[in-house]
Design a protein around this motif. Structure first.
Motif, PDB file in Angstrom:
ATOM      1  N   ALA A 101       0.536   5.855  12.058  1.00 63.65           N
ATOM      2  CA  ALA A 101       0.219   6.668  13.234  1.00 63.65           C
ATOM      3  C   ALA A 101       0.982   6.162  14.456  1.00 63.65           C
ATOM      4  N   ASP A 102       1.244   7.064  15.376  1.00 64.34           N
ATOM      5  CA  ASP A 102       2.061   6.736  16.549  1.00 64.34           C
ATOM      6  C   ASP A 102       1.409   5.707  17.469  1.00 64.34           C
ATOM      7  N   ASP A 103       0.075   5.618  17.437  1.00 66.43           N
ATOM      8  CA  ASP A 103      -0.594   4.716  18.371  1.00 66.43           C
ATOM      9  C   ASP A 103      -0.759   3.294  17.840  1.00 66.43           C
TER      10      ASP A 103
ATOM     11  N   PHE B  99      -2.646 -11.218  12.399  1.00 68.15           N
ATOM     12  CA  PHE B  99      -2.176  -9.944  11.862  1.00 68.15           C
ATOM     13  C   PHE B  99      -2.864  -9.624  10.545  1.00 68.15           C
ATOM     14  N   THR B 100      -2.915  -8.325  10.233  1.00 66.62           N
ATOM     15  CA  THR B 100      -3.520  -7.858   8.992  1.00 66.62           C
ATOM     16  C   THR B 100      -2.531  -7.116   8.093  1.00 66.62           C
ATOM     17  N   HIS B 101      -1.446  -6.565   8.666  1.00 66.73           N
ATOM     18  CA  HIS B 101      -0.504  -5.740   7.904  1.00 66.73           C
ATOM     19  C   HIS B 101       0.934  -6.025   8.331  1.00 66.73           C
TER      20      HIS B 101
ATOM     21  N   PRO C 235      -7.291   0.379   6.628  1.00 67.00           N
ATOM     22  CA  PRO C 235      -6.622   1.631   7.001  1.00 67.00           C
ATOM     23  C   PRO C 235      -5.753   2.183   5.876  1.00 67.00           C
ATOM     24  N   SER C 236      -5.621   3.499   5.849  1.00 66.13           N
ATOM     25  CA  SER C 236      -4.764   4.180   4.888  1.00 66.13           C
ATOM     26  C   SER C 236      -3.312   4.087   5.345  1.00 66.13           C
ATOM     27  N   PRO C 237      -2.354   4.400   4.444  1.00 60.06           N
ATOM     28  CA  PRO C 237      -0.952   4.430   4.886  1.00 60.06           C
ATOM     29  C   PRO C 237      -0.727   5.362   6.071  1.00 60.06           C
TER      30      PRO C 237
ATOM     31  N   VAL D 208       0.806  -1.221   0.000  1.00 56.90           N
ATOM     32  CA  VAL D 208       0.000   0.000   0.000  1.00 56.90           C
ATOM     33  C   VAL D 208       0.839   1.271   0.000  1.00 56.90           C
ATOM     34  N   ALA D 209       2.112   1.174   0.394  1.00 51.60           N
ATOM     35  CA  ALA D 209       2.960   2.363   0.411  1.00 51.60           C
ATOM     36  C   ALA D 209       4.409   1.944   0.564  1.00 51.60           C
ATOM     37  N   ALA D 210       5.303   2.820   0.127  1.00 51.58           N
ATOM     38  CA  ALA D 210       6.741   2.655   0.333  1.00 51.58           C
ATOM     39  C   ALA D 210       7.369   4.036   0.330  1.00 51.58           C
ATOM     40  N   ASN D 211       8.453   4.199   1.053  1.00 54.10           N
ATOM     41  CA  ASN D 211       9.084   5.520   1.117  1.00 54.10           C
ATOM     42  C   ASN D 211       9.881   5.836  -0.139  1.00 54.10           C
ATOM     43  N   ASP D 212      10.276   4.797  -0.904  1.00 55.02           N
ATOM     44  CA  ASP D 212      11.077   5.009  -2.106  1.00 55.02           C
ATOM     45  C   ASP D 212      10.906   3.791  -3.005  1.00 55.02           C
ATOM     46  N   GLU D 213      10.770   4.019  -4.294  1.00 54.98           N
ATOM     47  CA  GLU D 213      10.713   2.944  -5.281  1.00 54.98           C
ATOM     48  C   GLU D 213      11.299   3.473  -6.592  1.00 54.98           C
ATOM     49  N   PHE D 214      12.450   4.121  -6.483  1.00 55.89           N
ATOM     50  CA  PHE D 214      13.032   4.835  -7.612  1.00 55.89           C
ATOM     51  C   PHE D 214      13.350   3.909  -8.788  1.00 55.89           C
TER      52      PHE D 214
END
Length: 382
Positions: A158-160, A188-190, A151-153, A53-59
């Motif tokens: 989120a901190d909690d 687990f889900t993620h 849930p969204s990325p 669903v998300a990654a910080n980098d995929e250049f």
């Protein structure tokens, strides 16, 4: 973070890079081993709804490649505007802050968030660096979380949110299937996959046991009790020569011949069979046997039997406790066969016997959980 499950001494570890590609079979020097958990379903399978669903980098290479069902493909001549085109997730090279400090900091890393297609208990992970020979990460870590809904990325980060360490930061090898046993009984889900400090990972496999959402199944009432996404799965089979019986409980119709269960041609007087464990104890209403895409090699006849393990019967004992609910019936090629069941039998297991051999694309067992079956889904507190 919570405690880290211990690993298994029986799983080999790989370290360091692999030799540069020298031509010929790109998998010839691939490092792998028999991993005890790989017979279990891949909970992150895209066919079940898994997604990065998300990654910080995929250049260099897209994050979505991590969950492609097929093994990673390597074309030595394929280059694009950003460099070598790789079949995996690959980030750019990290650098330090200035010329005096050119190297990344020790805790620098890239990350990807994965939504499991089927939530469940994870028994093992494979971080596959196939074809990443000198550009693989130095180390990886994997954490898991359980969140309701979709849930969204931002919500995942989120901190909690409570993340449980499944694999602590551990060195991995290039061009290798890096396996990790998991010792957690949580649902687990993620997942959060981190690579240190950067690099490429071809595939991520998350093997385990599906634990569906009891509230969702209660809302459905009647559903497919054999479906992998609902917690059903094959327990054993007589033959897996051409393809796995696990395919028969995947979502949707089969798209081609290897997307079902097909046995070798028998040259004796026996027959083939699959035994399935259902979501839980249930009242059965109907069975569907689909021979889609099997035309000259469909199973000839099929018989369906059921067993309630709550009675004390052993599902592995094929001679005791089983009741035939669909007598031996002729199957047609490339067709869906529907069988309403008389008497609303109660069962935890289903066995399909095919005569003498051949292919079955999908099995659907429609019914609803008993009170005991519904309670079994929440027995672990998930």
């Amino acid at each position: 973070m919570t405690s880290t499950p211990d690993g298994s001494p029986g799983i080999p570890s790989f370290a360091g890079g692999a030799a540069p590609y020298a031509g010929g079979d790109p998998y010839a020097d691939y490092r792998t081993a028999d991993l005890p958990f790989t017979s279990l379903p891949d909970l992150a399978d895209r066919r079940l709804g898994g997604s990065v669903v998300a990654a910080n980098d995929e250049f260099f290479a897209d994050r979505e490649n991590l969950l492609t069902p097929a093994p990673a493909h390597f074309d030595p001549a394929l280059f694009g505007h950003k460099g070598k085109v790789m079949d995996g997730w690959e980030t750019r090279r990290r650098r330090g802050p200035d010329a005096a400090r050119p190297h990344p900091a020790d805790d620098d890393h890239d990350w990807a968030l994965i939504r499991l297609g089927a939530p469940g208990v994870i028994r093992g992970l494979v971080v596959d660096t196939a074809h990443f020979r000198g550009n693989h990460p130095q180390a990886v870590s994997v954490e898991a979380a359980r969140l309701p809904g979709t849930p969204s990325p931002g919500e995942l980060l989120a901190d909690d949110v409570k993340w449980t360490v499944l694999v602590p930061r551990t060195p991995v090898g290039g061009h290798a299937a890096n396996g990790f046993a998991v010792r957690s009984e949580e649902r687990f889900t993620h997942l959060r996959l981190c690579q240190y400090p950067d690099g490429g990972i071809a595939r991520l496999r998350v093997h385990g046991e599906v634990r569906p959402d009891p509230a969702w199944l209660a809302a459905l009432g009647t559903f497919d009790l054999a479906a992998l996404e609902n917690g059903g799965r094959p327990e054993d089979a007589s033959d897996r020569f051409y393809s796995s019986p696990l395919n028969t409980v995947l979502p949707g119709r089969s798209r081609k011949m290897d997307d079902g269960w097909e046995t070798r041609r028998r040259r004796d007087r026996g027959h083939d069979w699959v035994r399935y464990r259902l979501t839980g104890q249930a009242v059965l209403r109907a069975v569907e046997i689909d021979t889609g895409c099997y035309k000259g090699n469909a199973a000839g006849w099929a018989e369906v039997s059921v067993l309630d393990a709550a009675s004390g019967a052993d599902p592995a004992d094929g001679s005791t406790g089983w009741t035939v609910v669909v007598p031996r019936t002729r199957l047609q090629p490339d067709a869906v066969h529907r069988f309403p069941l008389d008497g609303a039998p109660v069962a935890t297991h289903v066995r399909v016997d095919i005569h003498p051999d051949g292919g079955v694309a999908r099995l659907h067992v429609h019914g609803s959980l008993t009170e005991a079956g519904a309670r079994s889904l929440t027995a672990d507190g998930s």
